[in-house]
Design an enzyme around this catalytic site. Structure first.
Site, PDB file in Angstrom:
ATOM      1  N   ASP A  42       0.877  -1.575  -0.097  1.00  0.00           N
ATOM      2  CA  ASP A  42      -0.310  -0.262  -0.075  1.00  0.00           C
ATOM      3  C   ASP A  42       0.921   1.212   0.514  1.00  0.00           C
ATOM      4  OD1 ASP A  42      -2.157   1.331   0.696  1.00  0.00           O
ATOM      5  OD2 ASP A  42      -3.298   0.529   1.432  1.00  0.00           O
ATOM      6  N   THR A  83      -6.704   3.418  -2.645  1.00  0.00           N
ATOM      7  CA  THR A  83      -6.364   2.097  -2.040  1.00  0.00           C
ATOM      8  C   THR A  83      -7.458   0.753  -2.859  1.00  0.00           C
ATOM      9  OG1 THR A  83      -5.123   2.766  -0.062  1.00  0.00           O
ATOM     10  CG2 THR A  83      -6.561   0.501   0.283  1.00  0.00           C
ATOM     11  N   ASN A 104     -12.135   4.692  -2.197  1.00  0.00           N
ATOM     12  CA  ASN A 104     -12.348   4.267  -0.966  1.00  0.00           C
ATOM     13  C   ASN A 104     -14.167   4.398  -0.015  1.00  0.00           C
ATOM     14  OD1 ASN A 104      -9.923   3.577  -0.917  1.00  0.00           O
ATOM     15  ND2 ASN A 104      -8.894   4.576   0.270  1.00  0.00           N
ATOM     16  N   LYS A 165      -6.058  -3.672   6.620  1.00  0.00           N
ATOM     17  CA  LYS A 165      -7.558  -3.050   5.894  1.00  0.00           C
ATOM     18  C   LYS A 165      -8.717  -4.095   5.672  1.00  0.00           C
ATOM     19  CE  LYS A 165      -5.334   0.964   5.049  1.00  0.00           C
ATOM     20  NZ  LYS A 165      -4.674   2.456   3.345  1.00  0.00           N
ATOM     21  N   HIS A 358      -0.911   2.267  -5.367  1.00  0.00           N
ATOM     22  CA  HIS A 358      -1.332   3.780  -5.537  1.00  0.00           C
ATOM     23  C   HIS A 358       0.174   4.053  -5.326  1.00  0.00           C
ATOM     24  CE1 HIS A 358      -1.816   4.858  -1.221  1.00  0.00           C
ATOM     25  NE2 HIS A 358      -2.900   4.093  -1.674  1.00  0.00           N
TER      26      HIS A 358
END
Length: 550
Positions: A42, A83, A104, A165, A358
């Site tokens: 991430d 993300t 998101n 996450k 990203h």
């Protein structure tokens, strides 16, 4: 006599050539993979591979690069670079205009509220009594490469998704996953799942949660892996461009995690330090053993997302000593995982891809301090500016329903009451909002629907535009211009600092090499599909990177 001798020599030559050819052919045959491991880091910029190169060991990033196939000019080809969108695009092989995950969080113009990408109240938390598990991948409209592998094997192989996450565990694992697990922080400090996948946690997860690993990590301060004076690739440790943990006076090493955890939402602090990546590696290893991955006739798929890199990047920024230390430690985690895979699965029995969801922009306030153009936008001031436009041209201040993710959503009902059309109001706003300081381009949804952009940043914007879900006016800020605090940094744009990420293929069926040619993130899924000899995801628009495959 000579004739017979020649005949014998020729015959032997043919036999030897035939044997050699068979051996070469045998060497080139790729055996079936027992396990595919997809790794998404991430907020990883490509230049983290080169910037910290001299400090990496030989068993992590360098092992993947030197023995795998590395794409040095790989980019995301859409906006926004967030993300959930990144993870979805990697695994579906397509962009938000097709897969439907446009952020998101985003404003739902049907429900008239902001929604979160994986929230689903149809399901319950599995693992505790909280709400952290009310999730599913139902908003993702297309299949993933993980789905396609399950379908190709008549649902026999296993797919397991792992990430601190929830969105980073759920979306890569797809609709047909056997399980997805994510970390519930706060007062919980445990890995959980959703009733979308199961009714109760398997024993191996319960054992992991009760092992005390999380507390063990949080009982240690965060010190640099090596002497901080050797971290010459980063700016000074004590600077004005970084956020602190609550309870700290300055953003400097060492970070006293045992004493800071109570002021920083207890167990959630592990997400924001390298130990979160270590915990993820530990859990991935436990999943391989607990789920018996790679141990039968079918190919299994494990998706792993390292998310602590993102939390550290947001808090401290691209140039911080914290981000350098986080990547040096991640290099050790990758080495540990690779050794584990060698032992448990076998060196020639698995394949890996590593990429990012990203990258990130350098802290704009830091860039400004060294005379590079950069800026901050205020969402409150910008909304006021847009309302002034509608007041001037239409004598109305209730035409804007929402502004988020650099998109303007208009209120259709209020516009129609004035006998106007959304198209007309959007055109006027787009023509005038371009004059706002910090806005580089503005374009209406109508234009995106009726014009084909084949290159440049408007092509990226168009790839990220979903006719059903996106706004009525879409905006592109100037380079290094963000809506964020002046400390720490973020991402989301279509500029190179947000789009340029690593893509590395490694393992069984992968050639050694590198490429400097331009490639897109959506090429990963069809390439892995081709490696596995299965159908690509049903919305895939990427291309097979054939030069990476044997």
């Amino acid at each position: 006599m000579k004739y017979y001798i020649k005949l014998i020599i020729v015959s032997l030559s043919i036999v030897l050539f035939s044997c050699t050819s068979k051996e070469k052919s045998k060497d080139n045959i790729t055996q079936k993979n027992k396990l595919i491991v997809g790794i998404v880091v991430d907020q990883m910029r490509y230049d983290y591979l080169t910037r910290f190169d001299t400090k990496y060991g030989n068993g992590g990033f360098k092992r993947l690069i030197n023995n795998g196939f590395s794409l040095e000019n790989a980019h995301f080809n859409y906006i926004p670079t967030y993300t959930a969108v990144g993870h979805t695009s990697v695994y579906t092989g397509t962009t938000p205009n097709n897969h439907g995950i446009i952020g998101n969080n985003w404003y739902d113009k049907f429900e008239k509220k902001s929604i979160y990408c994986v929230d689903d109240n149809n399901y319950k938390t599995v693992g505790n009594e909280g709400d952290g598990g009310k999730k599913s991948p139902y908003r993702m409209l297309t299949t993933t490469v993980t789905d396609q592998l399950r379908l190709a094997q008549n649902m026999k192989g296993k797919t397991i998704g792992i990430g601190i996450k929830d969105r980073s565990a759920i979306l890569p694992a797809g609709h047909t996953a056997n399980a997805a697990y994510w970390f519930d922080g706060g007062s919980k400090g445990e890995w959980i799942s959703s009733s979308f996948y199961m009714d109760k946690l398997p024993k191996w997860v319960l054992d992991f949660n009760s092992s005390g690993k999380v507390d063990a990590y949080l009982n240690e301060p965060w010190k640099t892996l090596y002497d901080i004076n050797t971290y010459t690739e980063s700016i000074a440790d004590d600077n004005e461009f970084e956020n602190t943990f609550k309870g700290e006076d300055r953003p400097v090493f060492p970070h006293d995690i045992p004493n800071l955890r109570s002021k920083n939402n207890n167990y959630s602090i592990i997400k924001a330090i390298p130990a979160g990546n270590s915990l993820t590696t530990d859990f991935a290893k436990a999943a391989i053993i607990g789920e018996n991955l790679g141990q039968n006739e079918y190919t299994d798929f494990l998706t792993v997302s390292y998310s602590s890199t993102d939390y550290v990047g947001h808090q401290f920024g691209v140039d911080s000593k914290e981000i350098e230390d986080t990547y040096l430690r991640l290099d050790k985690e990758l080495e540990s995982l690779l050794i584990f895979l060698d032992e448990k699965i076998g060196k020639n029995n698995y394949s890996i891809f590593l990429t990012a969801d990203h990258a990130a922009v350098q802290v704009p306030s830091y860039l400004k301090s060294v005379k590079i153009p950069a800026n901050y936008l205020s969402s409150v001031k910008f909304l006021k500016y847009v309302n002034e436009i509608t007041k001037k041209y239409f004598k109305a201040e209730d035409f804007v329903e929402n502004i988020s993710n650099f998109q303007i959503f208009l209120n259709k009902e209020n516009i129609e009451k004035k006998n106007l059309t959304v198209k007309k109001v959007a055109e006027v706003i787009s023509e005038n909002v371009i004059n706002y300081n910090g806005i580089y381009k503005s374009i209406t949804a109508t234009t995106l629907q009726n014009t084909q952009f084949n290159n440049g940043i408007l092509r990226s914007l168009q790839n990220g535009y979903n006719q059903k879900y996106s706004g009525d006016v879409l905006l592109i800020p100037n380079p290094s211009t963000i809506i964020y605090s002046k400390k720490g940094s973020t991402h989301g744009s279509g500029y190179s600092y947000d789009t340029h990420v690593p893509i590395i293929f490694y393992g069984n069926g992968i050639l050694k090499g590198k490429s400097k040619e331009y490639h897109e993130i959506i090429d990963i899924a069809p390439t892995i599909s081709n490696l596995l000899k299965i159908e690509s995801p049903n919305g895939s628009t990427g291309k097979i990177i054939h030069k990476a495959l044997k």
